[in-house]
Design a protein around this motif. Structure first.
Motif, PDB file in Angstrom:
ATOM      1  N   GLY A 392      28.525   4.143 -20.913  1.00  0.00           N
ATOM      2  CA  GLY A 392      28.314   5.315 -20.066  1.00  0.00           C
ATOM      3  C   GLY A 392      27.626   5.019 -18.764  1.00  0.00           C
ATOM      4  N   VAL A 393      27.164   3.770 -18.556  1.00  0.00           N
ATOM      5  CA  VAL A 393      26.522   3.409 -17.297  1.00  0.00           C
ATOM      6  C   VAL A 393      27.148   2.124 -16.771  1.00  0.00           C
ATOM      7  N   GLU A 394      27.206   2.009 -15.457  1.00  0.00           N
ATOM      8  CA  GLU A 394      27.697   0.803 -14.789  1.00  0.00           C
ATOM      9  C   GLU A 394      26.523   0.134 -14.086  1.00  0.00           C
ATOM     10  N   ILE A 395      26.344  -1.154 -14.320  1.00  0.00           N
ATOM     11  CA  ILE A 395      25.234  -1.890 -13.737  1.00  0.00           C
ATOM     12  C   ILE A 395      25.623  -2.341 -12.334  1.00  0.00           C
ATOM     13  N   LEU A 396      24.810  -1.980 -11.353  1.00  0.00           N
ATOM     14  CA  LEU A 396      25.054  -2.353  -9.962  1.00  0.00           C
ATOM     15  C   LEU A 396      24.266  -3.588  -9.548  1.00  0.00           C
ATOM     16  N   SER A 397      23.129  -3.808 -10.178  1.00  0.00           N
ATOM     17  CA  SER A 397      22.293  -4.945  -9.784  1.00  0.00           C
ATOM     18  C   SER A 397      21.402  -5.357 -10.942  1.00  0.00           C
ATOM     19  N   GLU A 467       8.809  -8.058 -13.468  1.00  0.00           N
ATOM     20  CA  GLU A 467       9.458  -6.914 -14.112  1.00  0.00           C
ATOM     21  C   GLU A 467      10.964  -7.039 -13.929  1.00  0.00           C
ATOM     22  N   LEU A 468      11.677  -7.230 -15.036  1.00  0.00           N
ATOM     23  CA  LEU A 468      13.124  -7.295 -14.992  1.00  0.00           C
ATOM     24  C   LEU A 468      13.681  -5.889 -14.890  1.00  0.00           C
ATOM     25  N   GLY A 469      14.688  -5.717 -14.056  1.00  0.00           N
ATOM     26  CA  GLY A 469      15.240  -4.385 -13.873  1.00  0.00           C
ATOM     27  C   GLY A 469      16.729  -4.406 -13.592  1.00  0.00           C
ATOM     28  N   VAL A 470      17.357  -3.265 -13.795  1.00  0.00           N
ATOM     29  CA  VAL A 470      18.763  -3.079 -13.438  1.00  0.00           C
ATOM     30  C   VAL A 470      18.889  -1.769 -12.673  1.00  0.00           C
ATOM     31  N   THR A 471      19.761  -1.775 -11.684  1.00  0.00           N
ATOM     32  CA  THR A 471      20.144  -0.547 -10.992  1.00  0.00           C
ATOM     33  C   THR A 471      21.478  -0.114 -11.578  1.00  0.00           C
ATOM     34  N   TYR A 472      21.572   1.137 -12.016  1.00  0.00           N
ATOM     35  CA  TYR A 472      22.773   1.596 -12.711  1.00  0.00           C
ATOM     36  C   TYR A 472      23.275   2.884 -12.089  1.00  0.00           C
ATOM     37  N   ILE A 473      24.501   3.232 -12.432  1.00  0.00           N
ATOM     38  CA  ILE A 473      25.092   4.511 -12.035  1.00  0.00           C
ATOM     39  C   ILE A 473      25.807   5.083 -13.246  1.00  0.00           C
ATOM     40  N   ARG A 474      25.603   6.352 -13.514  1.00  0.00           N
ATOM     41  CA  ARG A 474      26.273   7.002 -14.640  1.00  0.00           C
ATOM     42  C   ARG A 474      27.722   7.274 -14.275  1.00  0.00           C
ATOM     43  N   ASN A 475      28.627   6.885 -15.171  1.00  0.00           N
ATOM     44  CA  ASN A 475      30.055   7.014 -14.881  1.00  0.00           C
ATOM     45  C   ASN A 475      30.490   8.476 -14.777  1.00  0.00           C
ATOM     46  N   GLN A 476      29.898   9.343 -15.573  1.00  0.00           N
ATOM     47  CA  GLN A 476      30.344  10.732 -15.593  1.00  0.00           C
ATOM     48  C   GLN A 476      29.810  11.534 -14.417  1.00  0.00           C
ATOM     49  N   PRO A 665      25.222   0.442   9.659  1.00  0.00           N
ATOM     50  CA  PRO A 665      24.822   1.457   8.672  1.00  0.00           C
ATOM     51  C   PRO A 665      23.416   1.179   8.142  1.00  0.00           C
ATOM     52  N   GLU A 666      22.784   2.215   7.670  1.00  0.00           N
ATOM     53  CA  GLU A 666      21.446   2.075   7.105  1.00  0.00           C
ATOM     54  C   GLU A 666      21.504   1.262   5.815  1.00  0.00           C
ATOM     55  N   SER A 667      20.514   0.416   5.630  1.00  0.00           N
ATOM     56  CA  SER A 667      20.490  -0.449   4.452  1.00  0.00           C
ATOM     57  C   SER A 667      20.331   0.387   3.187  1.00  0.00           C
ATOM     58  N   LYS A 668      21.158   0.081   2.166  1.00  0.00           N
ATOM     59  CA  LYS A 668      21.098   0.760   0.872  1.00  0.00           C
ATOM     60  C   LYS A 668      21.080  -0.294  -0.219  1.00  0.00           C
ATOM     61  N   TRP A 669      20.158  -0.164  -1.137  1.00  0.00           N
ATOM     62  CA  TRP A 669      20.023  -1.144  -2.211  1.00  0.00           C
ATOM     63  C   TRP A 669      21.178  -1.029  -3.199  1.00  0.00           C
ATOM     64  N   ALA A 670      21.758  -2.178  -3.537  1.00  0.00           N
ATOM     65  CA  ALA A 670      22.810  -2.280  -4.554  1.00  0.00           C
ATOM     66  C   ALA A 670      24.028  -1.432  -4.207  1.00  0.00           C
ATOM     67  N   ASP A 671      24.335  -1.332  -2.923  1.00  0.00           N
ATOM     68  CA  ASP A 671      25.537  -0.640  -2.468  1.00  0.00           C
ATOM     69  C   ASP A 671      26.455  -1.696  -1.855  1.00  0.00           C
ATOM     70  N   VAL A 672      27.483  -2.084  -2.590  1.00  0.00           N
ATOM     71  CA  VAL A 672      28.330  -3.209  -2.173  1.00  0.00           C
ATOM     72  C   VAL A 672      29.036  -2.908  -0.861  1.00  0.00           C
ATOM     73  N   GLN A 673      29.578  -1.710  -0.710  1.00  0.00           N
ATOM     74  CA  GLN A 673      30.301  -1.383   0.518  1.00  0.00           C
ATOM     75  C   GLN A 673      29.388  -1.436   1.733  1.00  0.00           C
TER      76      GLN A 673
END
Length: 727
Positions: A392-397, A467-476, A665-673
């Motif tokens: 249900g989540v996609e890992i971005l970073s 601190e280990l971390g992940v940036t995620y996005i919910r698919n739904q 464009p303004e810098s955005k974390w974990a935004d590939v485009q």
């Protein structure tokens, strides 16, 4: 009269005598290494000693396999305390392996030790030939990931004797071993007739049919199996809840009752010590895990106070129990206090009339060095067995945030390092640890694990917090969030107050937040490990590997110009040092009145302040800086005023056009485009500005390509830029 221990003539005695011979060899190479002090791994003596250690380790592994397979009935004569002697020999051979590993690591950690490390992997079968890359550039970039994957292949090879029963087998005759489905057994001998000699968890030995067994393929299979069982159970229980709710509504409609009024009379459960649910009979009863889970999901969705995406995911069971919202990410989002930009600005003293950490040396009129209690290299190497979020989540970073921490508060800025993750093995994270001054690609600093930590704190618990971390996005829903996958705190001083030695550290990760203790990242790992002794050997605990060292003398002269407490990438140390030099000239040396708070005319300072926290622009400046330094002579590099002018030209030719471009464009974390778009614009801009008079032509571009002029572009505002550091 010989004082050597008495050895029998059987297999055990023969193994003990060979172990004695191996011990003499290991003692010999250990004595040799204690007498030398080589500086390079290319030294012939080092190479020769390394080859011997590799050969001895192969011999130790062979003897260890024989020791584990020893059986008491194979001895020609009865031996008292056979099992104890066998156990002692196994432990002795394992100690030989540990000693040889330490010797090999000490030689491979020398300068130019990569060739020795590769030789060791090749000789010991630790190299995966199927993952070689013919492209040399790609091999350099991903060699560490491949090595990491190869280490896992070694683990799989070592675990090849552990099997799981897929069918039940009843004991039919003496010598057979009865097994049940899902029993974990150890195969001792694989016979050609299909009947394998095996040992169960109780230590019983017998024959089992080989087609009833399946190779135990690490804990991932257990997780998938358990997840399938849990999902089926939850579906059944949710279906039961839905049916009960439907029957309840039908019953109320038939009796003419009001559902809202009826339920309000019984809204409070009888027991507040555990979660409860409403049954069809009209009474509250205790929930089991499945119903409790779905009630948590409904509460997370319907209750207004639960607005955090993490709460919803946790209620759905999509997160391991030890995962939390990232503490350090929330600190960064709260304000600029923990940014690198704020860390490099000089701090005011208590009177607010002068600077506490920015002073000039009156003899040289240059910035004075600050000598601190701690100045160490801290290289991130790898992370192992990191649990995965659920579906249900996609890992971005995947990343690690690093700062100085004393157990109760954060002492420095927060540095973020992005990890490289192989999709085939998503539980393994790798970092780039190659520190080089050579020109590197844009964005390469994001994955650079070579950090410098510096502090003058005297607290006994001062250390580095990871601190280990992940940036995620919910698919739904498309909602983004940041999760902490665990943390570790490496103290920089031991109990006696001595600095910890320079070596590699394997840190076990903790769950929860850095302010919580005794929480596991994923408690299910511990439950599986404690279920039986075989799984305890197979289950891998989440760990972070870091390498502590000391900066070189050349690097130290730049680091001592930085503030007393800071965490910074090694590659940016020189740029930040010259920024501090220019800052000292503008704020201390060239100011007519010390109490003057007027705007300081300095486009360089104003531009660099806006670039420090944008890693791609810093990468661009680092590349141009190295290009400009290349043709300079040693005399030019020793001339500090000349190097400050070079630094100013780098900032104005690189960062100034990029910060004022309308297309950037303004810098955005974990935004590939966004990252790709910024990289294209930076490359196009550098192609123009590197040409003769390129910056002038760029600034004279048609209207619309650059932002409208603002006074802040060419001035450094002492009060505004220092407002965040006044406290």
């Amino acid at each position: 009269m010989s004082l050597a221990p008495n050895r029998t003539d059987g297999p055990l005695g023969k193994l003990q005598r060979e172990g004695d011979t191996l011990k003499a060899k290991v003692d010999e190479v250990t004595a040799i290494t204690k007498k030398w002090s080589p500086k390079s791994a290319s030294d012939p003596d080092v190479i020769s000693c390394h080859q011997k250690c590799v050969a001895y380790k192969i011999e130790a592994s062979s003897l260890l396999l024989r020791a584990n397979s020893l059986q008491k009935h194979e001895e020609p004569k009865a031996i008292s305390n056979f099992e104890q002697k066998k156990s002692d020999e196994v432990k002795r051979l394992q100690s030989f392996q540990s000693r040889l590993d330490r010797l090999l690591n000490s030689m491979e950690d020398l300068e130019d030790g990569d060739e020795l490390r590769n030789t060791r992997r090749s000789e010991l079968g630790e190299k995966d030939e199927g993952h070689e890359d013919n492209n040399e550039d790609d091999e350099d970039e991903y060699s560490e990931e491949d090595d990491f994957a190869e280490d896992e292949d070694i683990d799989d090879e070592e675990d090849r004797s552990i099997y799981i029963a897929t069918h039940a087998f009843a004991k039919q005759q003496p010598g057979d071993l009865g097994i049940k489905v899902d029993d974990i057994i150890e195969v001792i001998e694989k016979r050609k007739d299909g009947w394998w000699k095996a040992k169960n968890e109780d230590g019983e030995i017998g024959l089992v049919p080989s087609n009833y067994l399946e190779l135990y393929d690490d804990d991932d299979d257990d997780e998938e199996y358990e997840d399938d069982v849990d999902n089926k159970k939850e579906e059944e229980e949710q279906k039961q809840i839905t049916e009960e709710s439907q029957l309840r509504r039908e019953d109320l409609s038939q009796t003419g009752g009001n559902e809202k009024d009826d339920t309000e009379d019984h809204r409070t459960p009888k027991s507040s010590s555990s979660l409860n649910y409403w049954t069809f009979s009209g009474e509250w009863d205790s929930m089991d895990s499945g119903k409790e889970l779905w009630k948590g999901v409904r509460d997370a969705v319907t209750e207004t106070q639960k607005t955090d995406v993490t709460d919803v995911l946790a209620a759905m069971g999509a997160l391991p129990a030890g995962f939390r919202p990232s503490t350090l990410f929330n600190k960064l989002q709260a304000g600029p206090e923990y940014n690198l930009c704020n860390a490099v600005l000089p701090k005011f003293n208590e009177s607010q009339l002068s600077f506490a950490d920015l002073h000039l040396d009156p003899t040289t009129t240059q910035i004075r060095k600050l000598v601190t209690r701690v100045l160490r290299n801290c290289k991130l190497v790898e992370c192992r067995a990191i649990p995965l979020p659920g579906t249900g989540v996609e890992i971005l970073s995947h990343h690690v945030r690093v700062c100085l921490f004393d157990g109760s508060k954060i002492l420095s800025n927060i540095q973020t390092v992005r990890a490289k993750v192989n999709p085939v093995r998503p539980k393994m994270w790798r970092f780039s640890t190659k520190s080089t001054s050579a020109t590197s690609g844009l964005g390469s600093s994001l994955t650079d694990g070579y950090n410098i930590v510096r502090t003058d704190a005297t607290h006994s618990n001062v250390g580095v917090l990871f601190e280990l971390g992940v940036t995620y996005i919910r698919n739904q829903t498309g909602e983004r969030g940041e999760l902490s996958c665990g943390w570790a705190h490496l103290k920089l001083f031991d109990e006696q107050g001595n600095p910890i030695p320079n070596r590699k550290y394997d840190l076990n990760l903790n769950g929860g937040t850095p302010y919580e203790q005794g929480i596991a990242v994923d408690p299910s790992i511990l439950r599986r490990a404690s279920s039986n002794r075989f799984r305890a050997l197979l289950v891998k605990q989440p760990t972070l590997t870091v390498l502590m060292g000391t900066p070189t003398v050349e690097k130290r002269k730049y680091l001592e110009l930085l503030p007393a407490t800071i965490v910074v990438l090694s590659r940016f140390a020189e740029l930040l040092a010259y920024y501090r030099r220019v800052l000292a000239d503008a704020l201390v040396r060239d100011r007519l009145a010390p109490l003057d708070a007027d705007l300081v005319h300095s486009p360089v300072l104003a531009t660099f302040v806006g670039s420090i926290d944008q890693s791609d622009i810093m990468d661009a400046m680092h590349n141009v800086w190295e290009e400009k330094k290349g043709p300079l002579t040693r005399a030019d590099k020793r001339d500090k005023e000349n190097m400050k002018n070079v630094f100013k030209s780098v900032v104005m030719e690189t960062a100034f056009p990029l910060l004022n471009a309308t297309t950037m464009p303004e810098s955005k974390w974990a935004d590939v485009q966004t990252e790709q778009a910024r990289a294209r614009i930076i490359e196009q801009t550098l192609q123009v500005t590197k040409q003769p008079q390129g910056v002038l032509r760029y600034l004279l571009a048609p209207p619309g390509d650059l932002q409208p002029f603002d006074i802040s572009e060419v001035t450094f505002d002492l009060l505004h830029d220092h407002g965040r550091s006044l406290t």
